[in-house]
Design an enzyme around this catalytic site. Sequence first.
Site, mmCIF file in Angstrom:
data_model
loop_
_atom_site.group_PDB
_atom_site.id
_atom_site.type_symbol
_atom_site.label_atom_id
_atom_site.label_comp_id
_atom_site.label_asym_id
_atom_site.label_seq_id
_atom_site.Cartn_x
_atom_site.Cartn_y
_atom_site.Cartn_z
ATOM 1 N N SER A 197 0.802 -1.225 0.000
ATOM 2 C CA SER A 197 0.000 0.000 0.000
ATOM 3 C C SER A 197 0.840 1.284 0.000
ATOM 4 C CB SER A 197 -0.978 -0.005 1.176
ATOM 5 O OG SER A 197 -1.956 -0.999 0.950
ATOM 6 N N THR B 226 -6.373 -3.223 7.870
ATOM 7 C CA THR B 226 -6.382 -4.575 7.340
ATOM 8 C C THR B 226 -6.404 -5.578 8.484
ATOM 9 O OG1 THR B 226 -5.367 -6.049 5.724
ATOM 10 C CG2 THR B 226 -3.839 -4.690 7.017
ATOM 11 N N LYS C 69 -10.301 -5.254 10.739
ATOM 12 C CA LYS C 69 -11.355 -4.730 9.861
ATOM 13 C C LYS C 69 -12.731 -4.685 10.530
ATOM 14 C CE LYS C 69 -9.540 -5.811 5.286
ATOM 15 N NZ LYS C 69 -9.833 -6.433 3.990
ATOM 16 N N ALA D 19 -13.262 -11.384 2.148
ATOM 17 C CA ALA D 19 -13.096 -10.876 0.780
ATOM 18 C C ALA D 19 -14.315 -11.236 -0.073
ATOM 19 C CB ALA D 19 -11.828 -11.447 0.165
ATOM 20 N N ASN E 145 -18.347 -23.055 -1.265
ATOM 21 C CA ASN E 145 -17.397 -22.902 -0.153
ATOM 22 C C ASN E 145 -17.259 -24.241 0.559
ATOM 23 O OD1 ASN E 145 -15.704 -21.130 1.404
ATOM 24 N ND2 ASN E 145 -17.158 -21.392 3.088
ATOM 25 N N THR F 254 -17.167 -24.797 3.722
ATOM 26 C CA THR F 254 -18.146 -24.847 4.809
ATOM 27 C C THR F 254 -19.442 -24.202 4.318
ATOM 28 O OG1 THR F 254 -16.261 -24.445 6.265
ATOM 29 C CG2 THR F 254 -18.442 -24.318 7.266
ATOM 30 N N GLY G 86 -5.109 -11.035 -9.287
ATOM 31 C CA GLY G 86 -5.432 -10.467 -7.975
ATOM 32 C C GLY G 86 -4.827 -9.103 -7.699
HETATM 33 P P1 ATR Z 1 -10.457 -13.503 3.814
HETATM 34 O O1 ATR Z 1 -10.839 -12.374 4.706
HETATM 35 O O2 ATR Z 1 -9.105 -13.354 3.187
HETATM 36 O O3 ATR Z 1 -11.512 -13.824 2.805
HETATM 37 P P2 ATR Z 1 -11.245 -15.571 5.681
HETATM 38 O O4 ATR Z 1 -12.368 -14.711 6.122
HETATM 39 O O5 ATR Z 1 -10.435 -16.283 6.694
HETATM 40 O O6 ATR Z 1 -10.234 -14.773 4.782
HETATM 41 O O7 ATR Z 1 -11.854 -16.652 4.644
HETATM 42 C C1 ATR Z 1 -11.097 -17.640 4.089
HETATM 43 C C2 ATR Z 1 -11.892 -18.366 2.995
HETATM 44 O O8 ATR Z 1 -11.001 -19.306 2.379
HETATM 45 C C3 ATR Z 1 -13.066 -19.174 3.485
HETATM 46 O O9 ATR Z 1 -14.039 -19.244 2.472
HETATM 47 C C4 ATR Z 1 -12.436 -20.550 3.725
HETATM 48 O O10 ATR Z 1 -13.331 -21.628 3.693
HETATM 49 P P3 ATR Z 1 -14.149 -22.077 5.035
HETATM 50 O O11 ATR Z 1 -15.273 -21.086 5.165
HETATM 51 O O12 ATR Z 1 -14.628 -23.446 4.741
HETATM 52 O O13 ATR Z 1 -13.160 -22.021 6.164
HETATM 53 C C5 ATR Z 1 -11.537 -20.609 2.520
HETATM 54 N N1 ATR Z 1 -10.420 -21.566 2.669
HETATM 55 C C6 ATR Z 1 -9.272 -21.391 3.347
HETATM 56 N N2 ATR Z 1 -8.480 -22.466 3.225
HETATM 57 C C7 ATR Z 1 -9.151 -23.353 2.430
HETATM 58 C C8 ATR Z 1 -8.861 -24.665 1.924
HETATM 59 N N3 ATR Z 1 -7.710 -25.287 2.204
HETATM 60 N N4 ATR Z 1 -9.773 -25.243 1.116
HETATM 61 C C9 ATR Z 1 -10.941 -24.629 0.823
HETATM 62 N N5 ATR Z 1 -11.274 -23.404 1.277
HETATM 63 C C10 ATR Z 1 -10.395 -22.776 2.071
#
Ligand code: ATR
Length: 279
Positions: free
Chosen positions: A17, A62, A66, A132, A152, A154, A243
């Site tokens: 930044s 950040t 946030k 994000a 997703n 989850t 990105g």
């Molecule tokens: P950010 O703010 O960068 O978006 P976050 O809020 O921690 O970070 O979200 C991370 C995202 O990456 C989530 O969608 C997470 O999936 P879960 O909701 O199931 O936790 C996803 N993510 C992270 N590692 C992953 C992995 N190894 N496989 C699939 N999804 C993953």
Amino acid sequence: MSYKLGLIGDPIGHSLSPWIHKQFLDLADLQGEYKLYEGDYQELPSVLNHLKEIKIDGFNITVPYKQVIVDYLDELDPDAELLGAVNTVVNIDGKWKGYSTDGEGYVRSVKEPFPELLNHHTSVLLLGAGGAARGIYRALMQQQVRKVDIANRTKEKAESLLSLKEDRTSTAILSFQEAEVQLKEYDLIVQTTSVGMKPNADDQIIQLDNLKKDAVVSDIVYQPITTKLLRDAHSRGAKIHHGHAMLLYQGQLAFEKWTDKQLDVAHLVEKLERKLRGE
Ligand code: ATR
């Protein structure tokens, strides 16, 4: 005047930044500085007091602040309120107002190379449901696209994004396997998770065998610059979107709020890419 700007987070030592906002200040022919304010949770109130004292004009926030920053603001933009997250604060006559520029920044970064992509016929697949993804989902609602399906790991977390939905847009919650099977339905695929990020650059979140011809595949990961998902998409003839473009445009939007200067930053995407490559 000389703008006092900065970033709060932890860790932020490698943040791009300061470089990005130096480019913007130069482009706008404005004086100013963009400083890093790194601090752990206990230090946050004293960091914020310091920023009040120096009458900072604006700052970014950040990870991991946030959400918690909301408690320290005088006013919230309605979308930041809906998202429950702020990444940009503007000092308006001594009052701090919070905004979230990630989602709109993402949309701007996509519209620059693909101006026709987002309209009421567009079907989008959103991969991930974290912070994000929430911002991007909300910004896609404002583009009034036809459909934004969410896949997703989850499912419950994906469902929590439905509170941000607008009536004009439909959303189905899918598993990654379901998304792979119906991939040809989508004009835009947006990867928002950390999967494929260094040091796990050999990971790819979904297989692209059923990719629609002419689809745009977008990954918000920018380390590496071209993720495995994007390489795969490119090799299948799809258009790709990197990105680091989102990083630049969320900054452009923050800079606009701080300075009222609307800058054309398209040429900086390539310059940022060279910076990321260490050239
Ligand atoms: P950010 O703010 O960068 O978006 P976050 O809020 O921690 O970070 O979200 C991370 C995202 O990456 C989530 O969608 C997470 O999936 P879960 O909701 O199931 O936790 C996803 N993510 C992270 N590692 C992953 C992995 N190894 N496989 C699939 N999804 C993953």
